[in-house]
Design a protein around this motif. Structure first.
Motif, PDB file in Angstrom:
ATOM      1  N   MET A 182       0.838  -1.191   0.000  1.00 19.67           N
ATOM      2  CA  MET A 182       0.000   0.000   0.000  1.00 19.67           C
ATOM      3  C   MET A 182       0.874   1.243   0.000  1.00 19.67           C
ATOM      4  O   MET A 182       0.590   2.223  -0.706  1.00 19.67           O
ATOM      5  N   PHE A 183       1.953   1.210   0.795  1.00 18.26           N
ATOM      6  CA  PHE A 183       2.857   2.359   0.830  1.00 18.26           C
ATOM      7  C   PHE A 183       3.420   2.613  -0.557  1.00 18.26           C
ATOM      8  O   PHE A 183       3.445   3.745  -1.049  1.00 18.26           O
ATOM      9  N   LEU A 184       3.846   1.526  -1.219  1.00 17.30           N
ATOM     10  CA  LEU A 184       4.471   1.671  -2.523  1.00 17.30           C
ATOM     11  C   LEU A 184       3.472   2.218  -3.543  1.00 17.30           C
ATOM     12  O   LEU A 184       3.811   3.066  -4.370  1.00 17.30           O
ATOM     13  N   TYR A 185       2.247   1.759  -3.444  1.00 21.13           N
ATOM     14  CA  TYR A 185       1.207   2.259  -4.336  1.00 21.13           C
ATOM     15  C   TYR A 185       1.010   3.760  -4.090  1.00 21.13           C
ATOM     16  O   TYR A 185       0.848   4.548  -5.028  1.00 21.13           O
ATOM     17  N   GLY A 186       1.059   4.133  -2.825  1.00 18.70           N
ATOM     18  CA  GLY A 186       0.951   5.547  -2.488  1.00 18.70           C
ATOM     19  C   GLY A 186       2.073   6.351  -3.106  1.00 18.70           C
ATOM     20  O   GLY A 186       1.865   7.451  -3.632  1.00 18.70           O
ATOM     21  N   VAL A 187       3.287   5.796  -3.064  1.00 15.67           N
ATOM     22  CA  VAL A 187       4.432   6.478  -3.664  1.00 15.67           C
ATOM     23  C   VAL A 187       4.193   6.678  -5.159  1.00 15.67           C
ATOM     24  O   VAL A 187       4.412   7.759  -5.709  1.00 15.67           O
ATOM     25  N   ALA A 188       3.709   5.607  -5.780  1.00 17.97           N
ATOM     26  CA  ALA A 188       3.472   5.674  -7.225  1.00 17.97           C
ATOM     27  C   ALA A 188       2.437   6.738  -7.559  1.00 17.97           C
ATOM     28  O   ALA A 188       2.618   7.535  -8.484  1.00 17.97           O
ATOM     29  N   SER A 225      -2.804   9.181   1.258  1.00 23.13           N
ATOM     30  CA  SER A 225      -3.525   8.274   2.154  1.00 23.13           C
ATOM     31  C   SER A 225      -2.824   6.932   2.236  1.00 23.13           C
ATOM     32  O   SER A 225      -2.627   6.379   3.327  1.00 23.13           O
ATOM     33  N   LEU A 226      -2.445   6.414   1.075  1.00 24.70           N
ATOM     34  CA  LEU A 226      -1.862   5.066   1.075  1.00 24.70           C
ATOM     35  C   LEU A 226      -0.490   5.061   1.743  1.00 24.70           C
ATOM     36  O   LEU A 226      -0.139   4.114   2.462  1.00 24.70           O
ATOM     37  N   MET A 227       0.290   6.138   1.512  1.00 26.82           N
ATOM     38  CA  MET A 227       1.580   6.197   2.219  1.00 26.82           C
ATOM     39  C   MET A 227       1.363   6.246   3.724  1.00 26.82           C
ATOM     40  O   MET A 227       2.068   5.611   4.501  1.00 26.82           O
ATOM     41  N   LEU A 228       0.345   7.022   4.102  1.00 22.60           N
ATOM     42  CA  LEU A 228       0.029   7.136   5.519  1.00 22.60           C
ATOM     43  C   LEU A 228      -0.347   5.781   6.105  1.00 22.60           C
ATOM     44  O   LEU A 228       0.123   5.408   7.191  1.00 22.60           O
ATOM     45  N   ILE A 289      -6.733  14.116   9.925  1.00 24.03           N
ATOM     46  CA  ILE A 289      -6.802  12.659   9.856  1.00 24.03           C
ATOM     47  C   ILE A 289      -5.808  12.028  10.810  1.00 24.03           C
ATOM     48  O   ILE A 289      -6.122  11.078  11.543  1.00 24.03           O
ATOM     49  N   VAL A 290      -4.613  12.601  10.861  1.00 26.53           N
ATOM     50  CA  VAL A 290      -3.626  12.083  11.808  1.00 26.53           C
ATOM     51  C   VAL A 290      -4.133  12.273  13.228  1.00 26.53           C
ATOM     52  O   VAL A 290      -3.940  11.410  14.102  1.00 26.53           O
TER      53      VAL A 290
END
Lengths: 493, 623
Positions: A182-188, A225-228, A289-290
């Motif tokens: 998910m993090f990687l998808y967020g990066v992308a 969001s995904l990186m988070l 959100i945080v």
């Protein structure tokens, strides 16, 4: 700074060299712990020295530096950064690694020949963790994350013959991989939205966001969001925390100190750099959100910790609540940096100390450890019991212990950022949290019938680990100013 | 040499730690000897730099150790000036002698090393107090000596009276400390610092008379606790439950003088508040009178000395009140020697009488305890104020200074002279009842002179008692000027004519001799006079001040405490437990969510991620 580019990666170089040397020495003298044991400790300390060197360079230079890879045009962005952030993280990670290594010595003894691999994985993992804190490039953050995570998946399952350890490792691996993905998808997605992978440099996310008005921010928001999600998973903030109690319970006690403390340090460093620094212009979007995640973490952590019967699960949920407390500092933006670092640096030592005590009581390799097994510790090994009491009071946030100072700093910065409601929740949960920390202390010193009272012998190095943890907790609780002066300068570039 | 001054404090503290950790292994007498040596080394370390001051070439210095609370600008600093030097030498010098004495006195006690650990801790704490360069550090020392006093009074805590006395001392002192705390806050609010240098230099400009009066009254309230003045003096007589060397060191020579020292240190502030001065002088002289009257009727030898201490402290407080700071410190110095000597002498007598403290059961000890008798006789003449013993010089200086103030102070002077008469009376009574006449001992008591470790301190203190007065005679050998650097910015009272000084001195001497003759005639008879009159009984009971406090303060406080306990247990705990079990049941309800299945965890992770994306998009302004 002539060879500054080397200084910038000195920490990783020391630790990776250490990991390789340890394995090579292990081939020759695998069973001879007295040969490679001190070597590993030395490499951890050397890495802290490398961090100190970076710190002094940065402070003398009055800012920091980043380094670009010139010959890869498409990736023409800085990959490594050396600033107050990365060098402070290096010092703390090196020291925490060292103390955790001391604390894991009993396990190493039991592991025999395999201990060499265990130690070199610890070295590798710490190197990966620091990479997360010392890069402005999102892909390198991911690489660091994976380097550390894969090392730690293995560590979690290292005592796979013990019931539960294999389960813990597999759970950690499956869920961790999902989060990493998910993090990687967020990066992308972030790259897609901004055309950049880097936070600094000419073509940076920072520059893009400050020079463009994003009319359709959906891609960027989804990426954020995904990186988070990925990073929140790593620091075990609720509701991304569910893996933590299960994994902690199954993983070998002696490995947990590093696993918990190290990942939190690196995870928060990455969150602070990516969001507070890189996405500073979007703070009104991500901060609420945080704040909600912090609230859920504090409440879930505290409430669930109250009903645990296993000390390791208790510490896991307590870790969830601590993630919430540190997140209150993140919510404050760049005003929360010193609070975050103070909290992380002191909490790391408490966690390593506490898990070392747990491994003293239930053995370094075994998994489930009920709170009742601490009964009579006050008589069996008064030193360990008193030190554990100090650590528990520190985590609870009693005045004159570091936990108190850290919480005050975090809450103050949140209040300054107009998140008073978050502070109120923080204070209330802190008070409730007192109950389970005191429960641990009471259990240790209760004198019930039928408790085993045989003296508990512990190894010198494990004692050292706990003593260092408790000393840090008391010293910087009573005299926090020296550390405060330092963390005030632990700023990103 | 002043660089090493921190060692003066550190060595006794280190020794206290050593004794508490491995004292048992060191055993008796080694732990006591080491403790004595530690204080002796401290004395030498302080004496070497002190030479400069005595030679008149020294300059006050501030020694910075480390920053303690940077946000409030509190530095851990030591102030080395003639005043702190003098106190340091008294504390370590008298302290070393009393340590030595204790080796003999505490012989055979089960907790021998613990005792010396506490004594050393006291020395270190007292030195923190006197060497402090700001009020914050001074307050730490102030609290620590209170703690040590508590620990040592109740040293024999298995004795209920000793445990109660320790508690009483602690609580009464806390009442005074409350004043100190308020004074600290007022000082910080006014100056933004606790530093002596800054406060004293800027006080005349910064403080209004009202503020100066408030601060000094609060400081005085603190001093009434520690220095046992009306209304807080009641703890000191009870404090005699502690071992005799403790009474000598803490409750006669050093700690009880802390209040006087603190006020002398704050002389600049007291100068700004004339109204406080009057209050201080009146309270001082009233305490001196009341305590002297009570001392006249006491039968317990240590109780006489305890009330005598209160009375003499009253003199010192009077000196502060009339602005004669050097005179007050001077009397404190002489008193430290002769009162320590009296207590140690009394200890020697009690030791000889196998624990008997009741004077009517003593008598005729002169021949059997010659050293004790001779040294105590010197102290007797000194405290009575007979020329040329030390008390003569110091007491007369205070009375002369009071007389010099004129007006209402003539009355205070007159009361002071009466107290001198009473002092001579009760001290003579003590000496005669103890050492003269025939032995009225209980059966089986065979008095004997004490061992050398106890008599040597007596002899040394005896020499000082005779000689110390000469450092400040009206011939002006320079003590007052020696203390000058400590009292910079404080107006000196007008010089008095030599004729007046000598007239006043002669007058008090005559009165004193009258007091001695009175007591001698009354108690020298073969039968002790029956002291059964109503006033004798009232004085013996301390005018029942304790009972009064018990009814008016302690009983209502206790009732309030009971009420608070009931409220807490019934009402507050109910709420807290209710909340606790509520939260706990919430946790139990949530527990099944933590199923342990990877699939469900991954599901939660995915759902939470989606919720997060949706929230982010909503807050961020849509696609």
């Amino acid at each position: 700074m002539g060879n500054a580019s080397f200084i910038a990666v000195a920490f990783e170089v020391v630790l990776l060299t250490g990991a390789l040397v340890t394995i090579l020495v292990g081939v020759v003298a695998g069973r001879n712990r007295s040969v490679w044991g001190p070597l590993v400790g030395m490499f951890f300390l050397l890495s802290a020295v490398a961090g100190l060197w970076q710190w002094l360079e940065v402070q003398a230079d009055g800012g920091g530096l980043y380094f670009s890879t010139q010959n890869l045009p498409i990736m023409r962005s800085p990959m490594v950064v050396m600033d107050g952030f990365s060098s402070f993280a290096a010092v703390i990670l090196g020291l925490v690694g060292f103390v955790a290594f001391l604390g894991s010595w009993d396990l190493q003894v039991r592991l025999g020949k395999r201990a060499v691999e265990f130690s070199s994985l610890m070295l590798l993992g710490v190197a990966g963790l620091h990479m997360m804190a010392a890069t402005p490039n999102l892909v390198v953050v991911f690489i660091g994350l994976e380097t550390a995570s894969i090392a730690f998946y293995v560590l979690a399952g290292f005592t796979r013959t013990v019931h539960g350890s294999d389960e813990a490792a597999l759970k950690y691996f499956l869920l961790g991989s999902l989060a990493s993905a998910m993090f990687l998808y967020g990066v992308a997605l972030t790259f897609a939205a901004t055309g950049s992978l880097s936070l600094y440099g000419e073509n940076s996310i920072l520059n893009f966001l400050s020079s463009h008005i994003v009319s359709q921010p959906g891609i960027l928001l989804a990426g954020m969001s995904l990186m988070l999600v990925g990073l929140m998973f790593k620091i075990s903030a609720a509701p991304f925390h569910q893996w933590a109690p299960d994994v902690y319970q199954g993983a070998p006690n002696a490995a947990l100190g590093l696993l918990v403390a190290g990942v939190k340090i690196a995870g928060f460093a990455a969150i602070a750099r990516i969001f507070v620094e890189g996405m500073a212009s979007q703070i009104d979007t991500w901060a609420p959100i945080v704040a909600v995640i912090a609230t859920i973490s504090m409440i879930v952590g505290v409430v669930m910790a109250l009903v645990q019967d296993d000390i390791k699960r208790l510490l896991a949920y307590s870790g969830v609540s601590h993630a919430g407390y540190i997140l209150t500092a993140i919510v404050a933006g760049s005003g929360g940096y010193s609070a975050m670092w103070f909290y992380l640096a002191t909490y790391a030592f408490m966690v390593v100390g506490a898990f070392t005590v747990v491994s003293m009581v239930s053995g370094p390799g075994s998994s489930a450890t009920s709170i009742d097994s601490l009964k009579g510790l006050g008589k069996r090994n008064p030193e360990a019991a008193w030190l554990m009491a100090v650590l528990m009071l520190g985590m609870a946030g009693i005045p004159f212990f570091t936990g108190f100072v850290g919480k005050v700093l975090a809450f103050t910065s949140a209040a300054n950022a107009d998140y008073v409601w978050l502070v109120v929740i923080g204070v209330v949960t802190t008070v409730i949290g007192l109950a389970y920390y005191l429960r641990v202390i009471l259990t240790m010193f209760s004198s019930d019938e039928g408790v085993e009272l045989a003296t508990l012998d512990v190894s010198m190095s494990a004692r050292f680990a706990v003593i260092i943890g408790a000393t840090v907790t008391v010293v910087f609780g009573v005299v926090p100013w020296p550390l405060l002066d330092v963390v005030r300068n632990a700023l990103p570039l | 040499m002043t660089d090493l001054l921190w060692l003066v404090i550190a060595i006794p503290l280190a020794m206290a730690t050593i004794n508490i950790l491995i004292g048992r292994r060191l055993g008796e007498p080694l732990s006591g000897i080491l403790a004595t040596v530690a204080v002796g080394v401290s004395f030498v370390l302080a004496a070497i730099p002190a030479v400069d001051f005595i030679a008149g070439t020294g300059e006050p210095v501030t020694i910075r150790l480390f920053t303690w609370i940077p946000t409030m600008g509190v530095e851990a600093e030591l102030l080395w000036d003639p005043l702190s030097m003098l106190l340091t030498l008294i504390v370590t010098g008298v302290g070393a002698l009393i340590h030595l004495y204790s080796i003999g006195y505490m012989h055979g006690d089960e907790r021998f090393p613990r005792f010396f650990s506490f004594l050393n801790l006291f020395i270190g704490s007292m030195l923190i107090l006197v060497l402090a360069a700001n009020y914050a550090i001074m307050f730490i020392g102030w609290e620590l000596v209170g703690l040590c006093s508590y620990l040592l009074i109740s040293f024999w805590f298995t004795k209920p009276t000793a445990a109660a006395a320790g508690k009483k001392a602690f609580i009464v002192n806390r009442i005074g400390d409350w004043g100190f705390l308020i004074a600290l806050m007022l000082l910080f609010a006014s100056f933004g610092t606790f530093d002596f240098g800054v406060i004293f230099a800027t006080a005349p400009a910064v403080l209004s008379v009202g503020m100066a009066t408030a601060i000094t009254l609060m400081l005085f309230a603190a001093a009434t606790g520690k220095s046992a003045q009306i209304p807080l003096y009641v703890w000191l007589p009870d404090a005699m439950e502690g071992p005799t060397p403790v009474s000598a060191l803490i409750h006669a020579a050093t700690m009880v003088a802390a209040g006087v020292f603190m006020m002398a240190r704050s002389a600049v502030l007291f100068e700004l508040a004339p109204a406080t001065g009057v209050v201080v002088a009146i309270v001082g002289v009233a305490t001196a009178l009341l305590a002297a009257v009570i001392a006249m009727a006491q039968k317990d030898i240590k109780k006489v000395l305890a009330y005598s201490t209160i009375s003499q402290l009253g003199y010192m407080v009077l000196a502060i009140g009339v602005g004669a700071y050097s005179a007050g410190i001077f009397h404190m110095t002489t008193h430290a020697f002769f009162k320590a000597l009296l207590f140690l002498g009394a200890g020697s007598v009690i030791h000889a009488m196998a624990g008997e403290q009741d004077m009517p059961k003593m008598g005729g000890l002169r021949k059997l305890l010659p050293i004790t008798f001779l040294t105590m006789a010197a102290a007797w003449l000194a405290i009575s104020g007979i020329f040329p013993f030390s008390g003569f010089w110091s007491k007369d200086e205070i009375l002369a200074a009071t007389f010099n103030e004129g007006g209402v102070f003539y009355v205070l002077w007159l009361v002071g002279v009466v107290v001198a008469l009473l002092t001579a009376f009760y001290m003579t009574r003590l000496m005669v009842m103890t050492f003269f006449g025939s032995g009225r001992w209980d059966e089986g008591v065979e008095p004997h002179e004490s061992p050398a470790s106890m008599t040597i301190p007596l002899i040394v203190l005896g020499l000082f008692t005779v000689g110390i007065g000469f450092i400040n005679t009206p011939f002006r050998l320079g003590f007052e000027h020696f203390l000058d650097p400590a009292f910079q910015g404080v107006a000196h009272p007008e010089e008095m004519s030599a004729a007046l000084i000598w007239t006043l001195a002669a007058l008090t001497t005559v009165v004193t001799l009258g007091g001695i003759a009175w007591a001698w005639a009354r108690y020298r008879r073969s039968e002790l006079p029956a002291e059964s009159g109503v006033w004798w009984r009232r004085a013996l009971g301390g005018f029942f001040v304790d009972d009064f406090y018990g009814d008016v303060i302690v009983a209502p406080s206790r009732a309030a405490a009971d009420l608070a306990v009931t409220t807490d247990e019934k009402a507050l705990d109910g709420v807290a437990y209710g909340l606790g079990s509520g939260v706990k049941s919430l946790g139990t309800t949530l527990r099944p969510v933590q199923s342990g299945k990877v699939r469900s965890y991954a599901g939660v992770l995915a759902i939470a991620g989606i919720v997060l994306i949706v929230a982010m998009v909503i807050i961020g302004g849509g696609f």
